[in-house]
Scaffold this active site. Structure first.
Site, PDB file in Angstrom:
ATOM      1  N   ARG A  35      -2.302   1.728  -0.110  1.00  0.00           N
ATOM      2  CA  ARG A  35      -3.435   0.576  -1.069  1.00  0.00           C
ATOM      3  C   ARG A  35      -4.912   1.920  -0.471  1.00  0.00           C
ATOM      4  O   ARG A  35      -4.572   1.327  -0.295  1.00  0.00           O
ATOM      5  CB  ARG A  35      -3.494  -0.627  -1.003  1.00  0.00           C
ATOM      6  CG  ARG A  35      -4.271  -1.076  -1.433  1.00  0.00           C
ATOM      7  CD  ARG A  35      -4.359  -1.152  -3.059  1.00  0.00           C
ATOM      8  NE  ARG A  35      -3.093  -2.529  -3.893  1.00  0.00           N
ATOM      9  CZ  ARG A  35      -3.103  -2.393  -4.855  1.00  0.00           C
ATOM     10  NH1 ARG A  35      -2.929  -1.299  -6.186  1.00  0.00           N
ATOM     11  NH2 ARG A  35      -1.802  -2.920  -5.295  1.00  0.00           N
ATOM     12  N   ARG A  61       5.010   8.416  -5.380  1.00  0.00           N
ATOM     13  CA  ARG A  61       4.253   7.114  -4.675  1.00  0.00           C
ATOM     14  C   ARG A  61       5.121   7.084  -2.829  1.00  0.00           C
ATOM     15  O   ARG A  61       4.483   6.556  -1.845  1.00  0.00           O
ATOM     16  CB  ARG A  61       3.126   6.453  -5.020  1.00  0.00           C
ATOM     17  CG  ARG A  61       3.828   5.473  -5.199  1.00  0.00           C
ATOM     18  CD  ARG A  61       2.823   4.199  -6.137  1.00  0.00           C
ATOM     19  NE  ARG A  61       3.124   3.162  -6.800  1.00  0.00           N
ATOM     20  CZ  ARG A  61       1.736   1.899  -6.867  1.00  0.00           C
ATOM     21  NH1 ARG A  61       0.820   2.090  -6.810  1.00  0.00           N
ATOM     22  NH2 ARG A  61       2.616   1.069  -7.831  1.00  0.00           N
ATOM     23  N   HIS A 128      -4.111   9.130  -8.510  1.00  0.00           N
ATOM     24  CA  HIS A 128      -5.073   7.531  -8.756  1.00  0.00           C
ATOM     25  C   HIS A 128      -5.928   7.893  -7.642  1.00  0.00           C
ATOM     26  O   HIS A 128      -5.656   7.060  -6.575  1.00  0.00           O
ATOM     27  CB  HIS A 128      -3.562   6.804  -8.306  1.00  0.00           C
ATOM     28  CG  HIS A 128      -3.986   5.229  -9.250  1.00  0.00           C
ATOM     29  ND1 HIS A 128      -4.865   4.061  -8.324  1.00  0.00           N
ATOM     30  CD2 HIS A 128      -2.903   4.673  -9.121  1.00  0.00           C
ATOM     31  CE1 HIS A 128      -4.796   3.397  -8.813  1.00  0.00           C
ATOM     32  NE2 HIS A 128      -3.735   3.353  -9.645  1.00  0.00           N
ATOM     33  N   ASP A 174      -9.669  -2.285 -16.550  1.00  0.00           N
ATOM     34  CA  ASP A 174      -8.559  -1.710 -16.166  1.00  0.00           C
ATOM     35  C   ASP A 174      -8.348  -0.779 -18.181  1.00  0.00           C
ATOM     36  O   ASP A 174      -7.403  -1.168 -18.900  1.00  0.00           O
ATOM     37  CB  ASP A 174      -6.924  -2.287 -16.125  1.00  0.00           C
ATOM     38  CG  ASP A 174      -5.657  -1.726 -15.982  1.00  0.00           C
ATOM     39  OD1 ASP A 174      -6.070  -0.503 -15.675  1.00  0.00           O
ATOM     40  OD2 ASP A 174      -5.053  -1.394 -15.629  1.00  0.00           O
ATOM     41  N   GLU A 232      -9.065   8.383 -12.235  1.00  0.00           N
ATOM     42  CA  GLU A 232      -7.587   9.004 -12.592  1.00  0.00           C
ATOM     43  C   GLU A 232      -7.998   9.602 -13.189  1.00  0.00           C
ATOM     44  O   GLU A 232      -7.457   9.514 -13.903  1.00  0.00           O
ATOM     45  CB  GLU A 232      -7.008   7.425 -12.589  1.00  0.00           C
ATOM     46  CG  GLU A 232      -6.145   6.111 -11.473  1.00  0.00           C
ATOM     47  CD  GLU A 232      -6.094   5.625 -11.462  1.00  0.00           C
ATOM     48  OE1 GLU A 232      -4.758   5.781 -12.465  1.00  0.00           O
ATOM     49  OE2 GLU A 232      -6.313   3.850 -11.282  1.00  0.00           O
TER      50      GLU A 232
END
Ligand code: BG6
Length: 261
Positions: A35, A61, A128, A174, A232
Site C-alpha cells: 500500500r 503487483r 498506480h 475515484d 495514476e
C-alpha cells in the site's frame, strides 16, 4: 524498490521530502499488494472490463519480477525488471513486461508490454502512483480542466462527466480522466508542486479514499489518507490496449518536484 511487484516505494530527490507516499501499515507479504509507492496494475484494472477479474488490479503487483539490469551515473540510479508469462492460467497469451525506472533529480518509470505469442491480446494497465502531500484538503490538481471522466465511487453516477476547472478533493474520489497532458499536484501545506508527465497513457486515475473508506482499510493508518493522492498513469476501460503478435506498447511517466514560490 522490491522485487515483489517491481514495486518502487521511495523517491526522495535531494532537497525535498519523500515524494512517494507509503502507508505505515502496509503489508509486506508476498500474498498482498504493497500500500503506497507505485503498484503496477496489469493486465487489468480493478476487477477488469468484465467486472469479475481477480485479483483486483491484476497479478503483476503480486508477482516476483526479475531484476535484469541496474546502473548508476553521477546523477541517477536506474533499474530494469522483467516479468515473462507469469499467471498464464489467468491471462492465456504469452507476453513479456519490461519495467524500467530511473531515480535522479527527476523520477521516471516506463512499462513496455510485448506480445510474444501468435494471437492478439488486450490489456489494461496503470502505474498506480501514490504521491505524498501535506494535506489533501488543501491540494489542487491542475491540468484536468474540461477533461471527460468516469466516476467510480459507489453510489455516484458513472458518467461520463466533464471536469469544470481544477480538481480539488473534498470527499471520496475515484475517477478515470481521459487526459493526455501534464498534471500538477499543487500542495501548499507541503510547499511544493509535483508534476506528472505521461506518455502512452490516455487516462489519469485520481484516487483518495477519504475518511470513511480509509477507516475500513486495514493497511492504512488513522488519518494517513490526508497525506496522499494517487495520480495514476493508465490505459483502462475503453482505452484498453490491443497488441498484435510481435508488437510492443510503451506507457510511462516522469515526476518532477519544485518549490512553491
Ligand atoms: C484505485 C481504484 O486505482 O485503486 C480504486 O480506482 C481502488 O477503486 C484503489 O479502491 C485501491 O485499490 P486496491 O486494490 O489497491 O485497494
Amino acid at each position: 524498490m522490491y522485487h515483489h511487484g517491481a514495486h518502487v516505494i521511495d523517491w526522495t530527490p535531494r532537497g525535498f521530502d519523500p515524494v512517494l507516499w507509503m502507508s505505515e501499515k502496509t503489508y509486506l507479504d508476498s500474498e498482498f499488494a504493497i500500500r503506497g509507492g507505485i503498484p503496477i496494475c496489469w493486465p487489468w484494472f480493478g476487477a477488469g472490463r468484465d467486472g469479475v477479474s481477480s485479483p483486483l488490479h491484476g497479478f503483476a503487483r503480486l508477482a516476483e519480477w526479475r531484476l535484469v539490469r541496474s546502473h548508476h551515473t553521477d546523477d541517477a540510479v536506474g533499474a530494469t525488471y522483467i516479468l515473462i508469462d507469469s499467471n498464464l492460467d489467468k491471462f492465456d497469451s504469452p507476453y513479456r513486461l519490461t519495467y524500467h525506472v530511473s531515480f535522479g533529480t527527476e523520477f521516471s518509470a516506463t512499462l513496455t508490454v510485448r506480445n510474444t505469442g501468435s494471437r492478439r491480446f488486450t490489456f489494461e494497465g496503470a502505474l498506480h502512483t501514490y504521491l505524498r502531500v501535506g494535506d489533501i484538503r488543501e491540494v489542487t490538481l491542475v491540468g484536468l480542466d474540461q477533461a471527460v471522466y468516469l466516476d467510480r465511487v459507489s453510489g455516484h453516477e458513472l458518467g461520463p462527466h466533464r471536469q469544470e476547472g481544477d480538481v480539488t478533493i473534498t470527499d471520496e474520489t475515484d475517477r478515470i480522466y481521459h487526459s493526455l497532458g501534464d498534471i500538477d499536484v499543487v500542495d501548499p501545506r507541503g510547499g511544493r508542486r509535483i508534476t506528472v508527465s505521461r506518455t502512452g497513457s490516455q487516462d489519469a486515475v485520481i484516487w483518495n479514499p477519504w475518511m470513511e473508506k480509509a477507516a475500513t482499510m486495514p493497511d492504512l493508518g488513522a488519518d494517513e489518507w490526508t497525506q496522499m493522492v494517487c495520480v495514476e498513469t493508465a490505459n483502462v476501460a475503453e482505452h484498453a490496449v490491443t497488441l498484435a503478435p510481435g508488437k510492443e506498447h510503451v506507457m510511462g511517466f516522469t515526476l518532477k518536484v519544485s518549490t512553491l514560490s
